[in-house]
Design a protein around this motif. Structure first.
Motif, mmCIF file in Angstrom:
data_model
loop_
_atom_site.group_PDB
_atom_site.id
_atom_site.type_symbol
_atom_site.label_atom_id
_atom_site.label_comp_id
_atom_site.label_asym_id
_atom_site.label_seq_id
_atom_site.Cartn_x
_atom_site.Cartn_y
_atom_site.Cartn_z
ATOM 1 N N THR A 186 16.866 -41.861 6.927
ATOM 2 C CA THR A 186 17.678 -42.590 5.959
ATOM 3 C C THR A 186 17.505 -42.012 4.556
ATOM 4 O OG1 THR A 186 17.413 -44.618 7.259
ATOM 5 C CG2 THR A 186 18.117 -44.874 4.970
ATOM 6 N N HIS A 190 20.197 -39.923 2.187
ATOM 7 C CA HIS A 190 20.553 -40.341 0.838
ATOM 8 C C HIS A 190 20.359 -39.210 -0.152
ATOM 9 C CE1 HIS A 190 19.895 -44.807 2.008
ATOM 10 N NE2 HIS A 190 21.103 -44.406 2.278
ATOM 11 N N SER A 194 23.266 -37.747 -2.330
ATOM 12 C CA SER A 194 23.190 -37.854 -3.783
ATOM 13 C C SER A 194 23.662 -36.586 -4.491
ATOM 14 C CB SER A 194 21.764 -38.192 -4.214
ATOM 15 O OG SER A 194 20.935 -37.061 -4.067
ATOM 16 N N VAL A 200 27.314 -41.836 2.717
ATOM 17 C CA VAL A 200 26.099 -41.658 3.504
ATOM 18 C C VAL A 200 26.368 -41.890 4.982
ATOM 19 C CG1 VAL A 200 23.770 -42.493 3.884
ATOM 20 C CG2 VAL A 200 24.691 -42.412 1.571
ATOM 21 N N SER B 154 16.707 -50.372 5.011
ATOM 22 C CA SER B 154 17.256 -50.100 3.687
ATOM 23 C C SER B 154 16.319 -50.587 2.590
ATOM 24 C CB SER B 154 18.618 -50.779 3.536
ATOM 25 O OG SER B 154 19.583 -50.109 4.321
ATOM 26 N N HIS B 190 21.601 -44.259 -7.279
ATOM 27 C CA HIS B 190 21.563 -43.834 -5.884
ATOM 28 C C HIS B 190 21.197 -44.986 -4.967
ATOM 29 C CE1 HIS B 190 20.924 -39.413 -7.233
ATOM 30 N NE2 HIS B 190 22.198 -39.731 -7.185
ATOM 31 N N SER B 194 23.543 -46.264 -2.095
ATOM 32 C CA SER B 194 23.086 -46.169 -0.715
ATOM 33 C C SER B 194 23.442 -47.401 0.108
ATOM 34 C CB SER B 194 21.576 -45.939 -0.675
ATOM 35 O OG SER B 194 20.887 -47.122 -1.014
#
Lengths: 204, 204
Positions: A186, A190, A194, A200, B154, B190, B194
């Motif tokens: 993950t 990202h 970025s 994503v 996350s 970011h 995300s």
DNA sequence: AGTATGCGGTTAACACCGTTAAGTTACAAT
DNA sequence: ATTGTAACTTAACGGTGTTAACCGCATACT
């Protein structure tokens, strides 16, 4: 445990034993006296080859930084296209940290006050890995594959993400129910997103 | 330098002095004997209120975790809409770290071996901040504003990003030519991106 | 009232730590 | 043969966390 006679380069022996103790018993119990006892010398003998414990630890940090940089260099050659190369570099960074937690730890435990004592040329070498990532970003930008405001800021941001996940995983602060590889995947996704401005897509 | 007589709750006095020393002289020179001398008691008196230095540090960590959680709670009420709330939470997390570097340091210096000695109920309290972020994510997802595969993953990823930037900034490892606020802004953007699947637009 | 209990503190000591000063040994050069 | 020096030692200083033994004193109990 080695006899005092078997070594021509005591400095090397000390460093090896220090590394060994670091990996085996952790930083907390890394002690001059223990190193000395283990290699069969008196504690003060170490001071003939290092200015003190700080200098010894600095040398270990230097070793670690060197290893990390070499690894990035060897596993992420220029011929790989930027996005894949960046991904590879991120994964290698994280793997290095997870495979060498003790090294990673001392490489980042220098406190602000001690920072100035850290030798300048070591500091320069320590930054090569960051510059390596920054270089990947620059090449990707030049090739029109990356979009960035500032390569240095993006590199620092990427570094922060990678360091964060390594740091949390090493210190076992992440919930055990979370699969480390999923988390790493993950994060790295990202990172790529970025700089590519792509939505994503997490790859587990 | 307080007299032994002026305190009814020595435990509290010890903790205050420990915190004071931690903030003033850093973790390295946080010593039982110094604490004792400063508050006018013998070193062993501390052991009547804490099992040892570890326990004392654990109590300080607990304080720090409590402060961070309270801060998130107070500055990020539910009424704020999810994206802004998440952004606010991220900024408050980072600010907490930068404003309380010594606290932040000890909050994250627990090594894997010592982790098991860390009291379970403290561990649970320590995780409230993470759960707070996870809750923001869940509410945002329920409101259709966030898109996530897993709120827990996350949240961990976000935590990693925030911890990374705080950690690097605190230890002054980021190039001085990089503006911290720019770096933080980049990172937080970011973070938002995300979970919103929006292209990243950095706000400096 | 007199005695036992236990709480809150003390001093002394143990086993470490990093580091320095002074001393020793062995060997090379003049 | 003497000097010098490099490599290493022992002894010591001041610090650390921690434990054991002790001490005074207020409270509880018989």
């Amino acid at each position: 445990m080695s006899a005092p006679s078997d070594s021509k380069d005591l400095r090397r022996v000390i460093l090896d034993e220090a590394r060994h103790q670091l990996v085996k018993h952790g930083y907390n119990s890394l002690s001059m006296r223990r190193i000395a006892k283990e290699i069969g010398y008196s504690a003060t003998a170490i001071y003939l080859h290092f200015d003190g414990k700080d200098a010894l630890v600095h040398a270990l940090i230097d070793e670690g930084m060197e290893n990390l940089f070499k690894r990035l260099q060897e596993t992420c050659p220029e011929k790989i296209e930027p996005a894949a190369r960046l991904r590879q570099a991120c994964l290698e960074y994280v793997r290095f940290g997870l495979e060498n937690p003790e090294y990673y730890e001392i490489m980042h435990l220098i406190h602000p006050e001690r920072m100035e004592r850290f030798p300048a040329e070591m500091y320069r070498r320590a930054r090569r890995s960051l510059e390596f990532i920054q270089d990947i970003l620059n090449r990707g930008a030049a090739a029109g594959q990356f979009v960035l405001d500032s390569a240095s800021v993006s590199a620092a941001a990427i570094w922060a993400m990678l360091h964060g996940v390594v740091s949390l995983l090493i210190s076992r602060r992440v919930d055990v129910r979370i699969d480390p590889d999923t988390l790493i995947g993950t994060l790295v996704s990202h990172v790529i997103a970025s700089v590519t401005l792509q939505p994503v897509r997490v790859q587990a």
